[in-house]
Design a protein around this motif. Structure first.
Motif, PDB file in Angstrom:
ATOM      1  N   THR A 236       0.810  -1.223   0.000  1.00 16.18           N
ATOM      2  CA  THR A 236       0.000   0.000   0.000  1.00 16.18           C
ATOM      3  C   THR A 236       0.842   1.272   0.000  1.00 16.18           C
ATOM      4  OG1 THR A 236      -0.138   0.054   2.423  1.00 16.18           O
ATOM      5  CG2 THR A 236      -1.836  -1.202   1.251  1.00 16.18           C
ATOM      6  N   SER A 237       2.162   1.153  -0.001  1.00 17.47           N
ATOM      7  CA  SER A 237       3.023   2.335   0.045  1.00 17.47           C
ATOM      8  C   SER A 237       2.739   3.274  -1.123  1.00 17.47           C
ATOM      9  CB  SER A 237       4.496   1.916   0.014  1.00 17.47           C
ATOM     10  OG  SER A 237       4.841   1.215   1.180  1.00 17.47           O
ATOM     11  N   PHE A 238       2.467   4.531  -0.810  1.00 14.37           N
ATOM     12  CA  PHE A 238       2.289   5.607  -1.782  1.00 14.37           C
ATOM     13  C   PHE A 238       1.110   5.392  -2.724  1.00 14.37           C
ATOM     14  CE2 PHE A 238       7.007   5.523  -0.974  1.00 14.37           C
ATOM     15  CZ  PHE A 238       6.985   6.561  -0.056  1.00 14.37           C
ATOM     16  N   LEU A 239       0.135   4.586  -2.315  1.00 14.82           N
ATOM     17  CA  LEU A 239      -1.090   4.493  -3.100  1.00 14.82           C
ATOM     18  C   LEU A 239      -1.940   5.735  -2.886  1.00 14.82           C
ATOM     19  CD1 LEU A 239      -2.244   0.774  -2.675  1.00 14.82           C
ATOM     20  CD2 LEU A 239      -1.123   1.836  -4.645  1.00 14.82           C
ATOM     21  N   PRO A 240      -2.774   6.128  -3.865  1.00 17.65           N
ATOM     22  CA  PRO A 240      -3.610   7.325  -3.714  1.00 17.65           C
ATOM     23  C   PRO A 240      -4.611   7.184  -2.569  1.00 17.65           C
ATOM     24  CG  PRO A 240      -3.486   6.642  -6.012  1.00 17.65           C
ATOM     25  CD  PRO A 240      -2.876   5.536  -5.214  1.00 17.65           C
ATOM     26  N   LEU A 241      -4.852   8.299  -1.897  1.00 17.49           N
ATOM     27  CA  LEU A 241      -5.862   8.385  -0.843  1.00 17.49           C
ATOM     28  C   LEU A 241      -6.746   9.574  -1.162  1.00 17.49           C
ATOM     29  CD1 LEU A 241      -6.884   7.380   1.942  1.00 17.49           C
ATOM     30  CD2 LEU A 241      -5.276   8.990   2.991  1.00 17.49           C
ATOM     31  N   ASP A 242      -8.006   9.314  -1.495  1.00 16.03           N
ATOM     32  CA  ASP A 242      -8.926  10.360  -1.936  1.00 16.03           C
ATOM     33  C   ASP A 242     -10.265  10.176  -1.232  1.00 16.03           C
ATOM     34  OD1 ASP A 242      -7.318  11.314  -4.525  1.00 16.03           O
ATOM     35  OD2 ASP A 242      -7.426   9.126  -4.601  1.00 16.03           O
ATOM     36  N   PHE A 243     -10.824  11.256  -0.708  1.00 22.79           N
ATOM     37  CA  PHE A 243     -12.158  11.165  -0.112  1.00 22.79           C
ATOM     38  C   PHE A 243     -12.785  12.555   0.002  1.00 22.79           C
ATOM     39  CE2 PHE A 243      -9.054  11.169   3.378  1.00 22.79           C
ATOM     40  CZ  PHE A 243      -9.482  12.226   4.160  1.00 22.79           C
ATOM     41  N   GLU A 244     -14.117  12.570   0.078  1.00 22.03           N
ATOM     42  CA  GLU A 244     -14.832  13.825   0.289  1.00 22.03           C
ATOM     43  C   GLU A 244     -14.670  14.236   1.744  1.00 22.03           C
ATOM     44  OE1 GLU A 244     -19.229  15.884  -0.410  1.00 22.03           O
ATOM     45  OE2 GLU A 244     -18.851  13.799  -1.017  1.00 22.03           O
ATOM     46  N   LEU A 245     -14.376  15.502   1.952  1.00 21.16           N
ATOM     47  CA  LEU A 245     -14.088  15.994   3.290  1.00 21.16           C
ATOM     48  C   LEU A 245     -15.375  16.496   3.940  1.00 21.16           C
ATOM     49  CD1 LEU A 245     -11.409  16.284   4.890  1.00 21.16           C
ATOM     50  CD2 LEU A 245     -11.394  18.676   4.217  1.00 21.16           C
ATOM     51  N   THR A 246     -15.905  15.711   4.865  1.00 23.87           N
ATOM     52  CA  THR A 246     -17.154  16.062   5.540  1.00 23.87           C
ATOM     53  C   THR A 246     -16.963  16.334   7.032  1.00 23.87           C
ATOM     54  OG1 THR A 246     -17.653  13.718   5.910  1.00 23.87           O
ATOM     55  CG2 THR A 246     -18.522  14.742   3.900  1.00 23.87           C
ATOM     56  N   LYS A 247     -15.784  16.032   7.564  1.00 27.56           N
ATOM     57  CA  LYS A 247     -15.497  16.288   8.973  1.00 27.56           C
ATOM     58  C   LYS A 247     -14.009  16.577   9.128  1.00 27.56           C
ATOM     59  CE  LYS A 247     -15.007  11.347  10.028  1.00 27.56           C
ATOM     60  NZ  LYS A 247     -15.496  10.216  10.874  1.00 27.56           N
ATOM     61  N   ALA A 248     -13.634  17.062  10.303  1.00 26.69           N
ATOM     62  CA  ALA A 248     -12.244  17.431  10.550  1.00 26.69           C
ATOM     63  C   ALA A 248     -11.319  16.227  10.372  1.00 26.69           C
ATOM     64  CB  ALA A 248     -12.110  18.001  11.956  1.00 26.69           C
ATOM     65  N   TYR A 249     -10.166  16.477   9.794  1.00 26.23           N
ATOM     66  CA  TYR A 249      -9.216  15.408   9.486  1.00 26.23           C
ATOM     67  C   TYR A 249      -7.818  15.859   9.901  1.00 26.23           C
ATOM     68  CZ  TYR A 249      -6.380  12.187   6.682  1.00 26.23           C
ATOM     69  OH  TYR A 249      -5.464  11.251   6.270  1.00 26.23           O
ATOM     70  N   THR A 250      -7.111  14.987  10.610  1.00 31.58           N
ATOM     71  CA  THR A 250      -5.751  15.256  11.066  1.00 31.58           C
ATOM     72  C   THR A 250      -4.824  14.169  10.550  1.00 31.58           C
ATOM     73  OG1 THR A 250      -6.478  16.373  13.081  1.00 31.58           O
ATOM     74  CG2 THR A 250      -4.248  15.501  13.081  1.00 31.58           C
ATOM     75  N   GLU A 251      -3.609  14.585  10.146  1.00 27.64           N
ATOM     76  CA  GLU A 251      -2.661  13.613   9.611  1.00 27.64           C
ATOM     77  C   GLU A 251      -1.253  13.991  10.017  1.00 27.64           C
ATOM     78  OE1 GLU A 251      -3.249  12.406   5.452  1.00 27.64           O
ATOM     79  OE2 GLU A 251      -1.096  12.633   5.194  1.00 27.64           O
ATOM     80  N   GLN A 252      -0.455  12.984  10.378  1.00 25.22           N
ATOM     81  CA  GLN A 252       0.969  13.160  10.625  1.00 25.22           C
ATOM     82  C   GLN A 252       1.663  11.826  10.392  1.00 25.22           C
ATOM     83  OE1 GLN A 252       2.155  13.465  14.915  1.00 25.22           O
ATOM     84  NE2 GLN A 252      -0.051  13.732  15.246  1.00 25.22           N
ATOM     85  N   PRO A 253       2.942  11.854  10.064  1.00 28.62           N
ATOM     86  CA  PRO A 253       3.649  10.597   9.817  1.00 28.62           C
ATOM     87  C   PRO A 253       3.966   9.883  11.119  1.00 28.62           C
ATOM     88  CG  PRO A 253       5.168  12.427   9.644  1.00 28.62           C
ATOM     89  CD  PRO A 253       3.816  13.027   9.850  1.00 28.62           C
ATOM     90  N   THR A 254       4.631   8.743  11.008  1.00 31.25           N
ATOM     91  CA  THR A 254       4.975   7.909  12.155  1.00 31.25           C
ATOM     92  C   THR A 254       6.462   8.024  12.490  1.00 31.25           C
ATOM     93  OG1 THR A 254       3.236   6.329  11.591  1.00 31.25           O
ATOM     94  CG2 THR A 254       4.995   5.529  13.020  1.00 31.25           C
ATOM     95  N   GLY A 255       6.761   8.170  13.764  1.00 31.64           N
ATOM     96  CA  GLY A 255       8.138   8.034  14.229  1.00 31.64           C
ATOM     97  C   GLY A 255       9.101   9.105  13.778  1.00 31.64           C
ATOM     98  N   GLY A 256       8.599  10.307  13.443  1.00 30.97           N
ATOM     99  CA  GLY A 256       9.497  11.396  13.090  1.00 30.97           C
ATOM    100  C   GLY A 256      10.071  11.337  11.699  1.00 30.97           C
ATOM    101  N   ARG A 257       9.507  10.506  10.829  1.00 32.02           N
ATOM    102  CA  ARG A 257       9.975  10.405   9.443  1.00 32.02           C
ATOM    103  C   ARG A 257       8.883  10.948   8.526  1.00 32.02           C
ATOM    104  NH1 ARG A 257      11.651   6.034  12.341  1.00 32.02           N
ATOM    105  NH2 ARG A 257       9.689   4.952  11.942  1.00 32.02           N
ATOM    106  N   SER A 258       9.237  11.838   7.613  1.00 29.80           N
ATOM    107  CA  SER A 258       8.266  12.736   6.984  1.00 29.80           C
ATOM    108  C   SER A 258       7.224  12.068   6.098  1.00 29.80           C
ATOM    109  CB  SER A 258       9.012  13.794   6.169  1.00 29.80           C
ATOM    110  OG  SER A 258       9.756  13.203   5.121  1.00 29.80           O
ATOM    111  N   SER A 259       7.441  10.847   5.639  1.00 29.24           N
ATOM    112  CA  SER A 259       6.430  10.181   4.810  1.00 29.24           C
ATOM    113  C   SER A 259       6.252   8.724   5.235  1.00 29.24           C
ATOM    114  CB  SER A 259       6.801  10.254   3.327  1.00 29.24           C
ATOM    115  OG  SER A 259       8.049   9.623   3.081  1.00 29.24           O
ATOM    116  N   ASP A 260       6.380   8.470   6.526  1.00 24.22           N
ATOM    117  CA  ASP A 260       6.334   7.098   7.024  1.00 24.22           C
ATOM    118  C   ASP A 260       4.911   6.694   7.416  1.00 24.22           C
ATOM    119  OD1 ASP A 260       7.331   4.628   7.781  1.00 24.22           O
ATOM    120  OD2 ASP A 260       7.789   5.261   9.813  1.00 24.22           O
ATOM    121  N   ARG A 261       4.380   5.711   6.753  1.00 26.33           N
ATOM    122  CA  ARG A 261       3.158   4.985   7.084  1.00 26.33           C
ATOM    123  C   ARG A 261       1.882   5.829   7.139  1.00 26.33           C
ATOM    124  NH1 ARG A 261       5.032   1.236  12.054  1.00 26.33           N
ATOM    125  NH2 ARG A 261       6.654   2.821  12.263  1.00 26.33           N
ATOM    126  N   THR A 262       1.784   6.742   8.095  1.00 26.99           N
ATOM    127  CA  THR A 262       0.502   7.400   8.361  1.00 26.99           C
ATOM    128  C   THR A 262       0.421   8.829   7.852  1.00 26.99           C
ATOM    129  OG1 THR A 262       1.338   7.988  10.565  1.00 26.99           O
ATOM    130  CG2 THR A 262       0.014   5.973  10.377  1.00 26.99           C
TER     131      THR A 262
END
Length: 212
Positions: A88-114
């Motif tokens: 699933t690495s770097f697969l597209p993630l697309d959705f309609e934004l209907t509620k608040a959304y927060t995102e950050q990577p894992t473990g201090g690495r800028s594009s890791d997992r989450t």
């Protein structure tokens, strides 16, 4: 096109940061560096310095970007999934934004997992694409509002003070605005290539890395 602005929370009080120097309490000075890269692209970088003679007040949130945009219907969010060294690495993630959304990577690495540091929004009649310049634990918050959306970008787990003369910087943000998503993404890629690639900065000194 809205001018990029930021925000910071000092001793529990939130301050809106406009381009240029922003004097805060206790000798703190927040400088939001801003550049119009092109008629449709803006770049922002936040720096904070304690110009006083004592330790600064407590800083519990600092956002290079804290921007509210007017949008049309069908607000959608687009990014890629972070790298989990799997299918699933770097697969597209697309959705309609209907509620608040927060995102950050894992473990201090800028594009890791989450988390992934490039993302864009589109709606009926508009689009905006963002890039986060930070190698560590950034955080983005996207909140739909009546007739609009708030987009903020900063560092995660922000809670510190600065000693006299001490200074820090925060993530940089590139934003490109347009009317249609696909065309705006092409403009975003052209902007990154022409203004932010290593060759742009280093010229003939830039050498391609060796891939092993």
């Amino acid at each position: 096109m809205d001018k990029l602005c930021g925000s910071i929370v000092v001793n529990g009080t939130k301050y809106t940061l406009h381009p240029g120097e922003n004097a805060l309490e206790g000798g703190l000075v927040a400088t939001l560096e801003h550049k119009n890269v092109s008629p449709r692209a803006q770049f922002a970088l936040l720096r904070l310095k304690n110009c006083g003679s004592e330790n600064s007040a407590r800083v519990t949130n600092a956002k290079t970007l804290d921007l509210t945009l007017s949008t049309g219907k069908n607000l959608c969010y687009h990014t890629l999934q972070g790298d989990d060294c799997g299918a699933t690495s770097f697969l597209p993630l697309d959705f309609e934004l209907t509620k608040a959304y927060t995102e950050q990577p894992t473990g201090g690495r800028s594009s890791d997992r989450t988390g992934f540091p490039y993302f864009d929004l589109d709606w009926e009649g508009g689009a905006v694409a963002f890039g986060i310049g930070w190698t560590g634990q950034w955080k983005k918050d996207i909140t739909p509002l009546p007739g609009g959306v708030n987009v903020s970008v900063g560092v995660a787990d922000c809670d510190f003070y600065l000693e006299p003369g001490e200074a820090v910087r925060f993530p940089s943000v590139l934003a490109v605005f347009g009317c249609e998503r696909d065309e705006n993404l092409r403009t975003f890629r052209r902007t990154v290539k022409s203004d932010f690639s290593p060759y742009t900065r280093l010229g003939d000194k830039f050498k391609l890395p060796i891939a092993i």
